[in-house]
Every structure is written in C-alpha cells, then in structure tokens.
Design a protein around this motif. Structure first.
Motif, PDB file in Angstrom:
ATOM      1  N   SER A 189      42.084  29.031 -35.392  1.00 60.08           N
ATOM      2  CA  SER A 189      41.173  30.180 -35.465  1.00 60.08           C
ATOM      3  C   SER A 189      40.377  30.326 -34.178  1.00 60.08           C
ATOM      4  N   ARG A 193      40.602  33.370 -31.317  1.00 60.52           N
ATOM      5  CA  ARG A 193      39.441  34.159 -30.893  1.00 60.52           C
ATOM      6  C   ARG A 193      39.353  34.205 -29.366  1.00 60.52           C
ATOM      7  N   SER A 197      40.188  37.786 -27.384  1.00 65.87           N
ATOM      8  CA  SER A 197      39.068  38.417 -26.692  1.00 65.87           C
ATOM      9  C   SER A 197      39.275  38.467 -25.188  1.00 65.87           C
TER      10      SER A 197
END
Length: 234
Positions: A189, A193, A197
């Motif tokens: 996870s 991210r 991003s």
C-alpha cells in the motif's frame, strides 16, 4: 524517428510504461487505444495478433509486443541508469526478478476476474465461480508480493525503476475488481502511494483519461492509431 508506445484505456497496464518513458527522459511518442473497441478490430490485430497492449514501435520501425520485451528494450537504452541498473549487479537481478513476478503471476491472477467481467453474454452461473477463484488468486499474489518488498522506498532502492512502472500499471486493478482489500498489505500500500503520486505516473493516468497534461517534455506528441496501423502493421 521517436519510438511510439501504443497504450490502452481504461486501466491499461501500459500506463506504467508511460511513466517509465518519462523517468527515462528520452524522446518518445504515444498512440492511445480504446481497449473495449479498438483492440477487437481486425485492423488492430494486424498490429498485435493477440489483440493486446502494450505495443512498441521502435525507433527503427519494428513492432515489439509484450511488457517484458518492451521493458528490456527500455533498459538497453538507459545508459544513464535512470530506470535500471548495470547488468550483472544484484540490483539488476532483483529488478528482473520483480518484473518477472509482476508480469506473470501477479498480473495473471486477475485473469478470472477479467474473464467474468467481459463474458458475453453474461452467465452468472459461470461468473460467480470465476470471481471467487480470481479474488483468492489475487489475494495470494498480493501476499507473496508483500513478502518480497524490502525496506527501500521503491521496489529496488530509493528511486522508481522499470519494476515500479510495470507494477503500477497493473496494481490498481485490485480496486477496480474490489479484490483484495489493499490495506491488508501495508508495504505494498505504501509503495503504491509513492509510485501513484509520482508526477510521471500522474501524467500517464491523465493521458489515459483523455486529458492533455504537461509532462517532462520527453513525450513529443500522440500518433493516431489508424496512422500507426497503416505505417507499421503487418
């Protein structure tokens, strides 16, 4: 000529390769494909007989298919080692290991879920078992990848590489198919991210969505799919 990457929408795995091209920083072009319409045509199958993306038109006009082959083509041109590592090093071996796992077992685990979704005409008696099997397979592969992730910010070190690009294009399928709960995999996870991003991946997703974002400047324009087929298809 600049190489041309044929990438699909929606949720095409090739979006991760768009990010890799951005990280590499060398000139390239793109060609956008509607995977629900364009890839089913006889014309597209002249370009890739399996009716899939990604497809790369190399800088010398050859048609190259399959994610791992395209990743190797990019690696060979990465003389500054911006998205890869020197051949024969432990880092290069680990990158290849992770790309291989993501492109085979991890990606393949979603196959039953895609088969259920795309079944025409729908057959609930077949679709539900496919979904059950697919969710179990995807959860298993997520667990295996979680165990493979180390303590570095990205899959191999402190910067994104080809391995991260290959993963990013596919990993978001978990939310689309609601399988599994990604929060159960904290390392994966957090890694997602960071990758998702990154400006290069954000750029790729925006292109996939039909927007006209500003990237690094390496992307020199989009080529209509019809032109790619007419010039390069067999």
């Amino acid at each position: 000529m600049e190489p041309i990457l044929v990438y699909g929408f929606p949720l095409g795995s090739a979006t991760g390769l768009v990010a890799a091209f951005e990280w590499l920083g060398q000139p390239y072009r793109l060609s956008r494909v509607d995977m629900l319409k364009d890839m089913t045509t006889d014309d597209y199958r002249r370009l890739n007989g399996r009716g899939e993306t990604p497809v790369l038109i190399t800088d010398d006009g050859r048609v190259l298919t399959e994610t791992m082959a395209i990743a190797q083509w990019l690696e060979a041109r990465d003389t500054e080692r911006r998205i890869s590592f020197a051949p024969g090093t432990p880092e290069a071996d680990r990158m290849h290991q992770l790309i291989g796992f993501v492109n085979t077992g991890f990606t393949g685990a979603f196959s039953p879920l895609w088969a259920a979704l795309e079944m025409s005409p729908p057959d609930p008696a077949m679709q539900e078992p496919l979904r059950a099997v697919g969710r179990k397979m995807v959860a298993d592969r997520h667990g295996q990848l979680e165990a493979m992730i180390g303590d570095t910010p990205f899959l191999v070190g402190d910067r994104p590489t080809l391995a991260d690009g290959v993963l990013a294009g596919v990993a978001r399928w978990a939310e689309f198919h609601d399988a599994p709960d990604i929060s159960a995999y904290p390392k994966l996870s957090a890694l997602r991210r960071r990758i998702e991003s990154d400006p290069a991946f954000v750029f790729g997703v925006a292109l996939e969505d039909g927007e006209t974002p500003t990237g690094s400047g390496a992307m020199k324009g989009q080529v209509p799919l019809a032109d790619v087929i007419s010039r390069f298809a067999g």
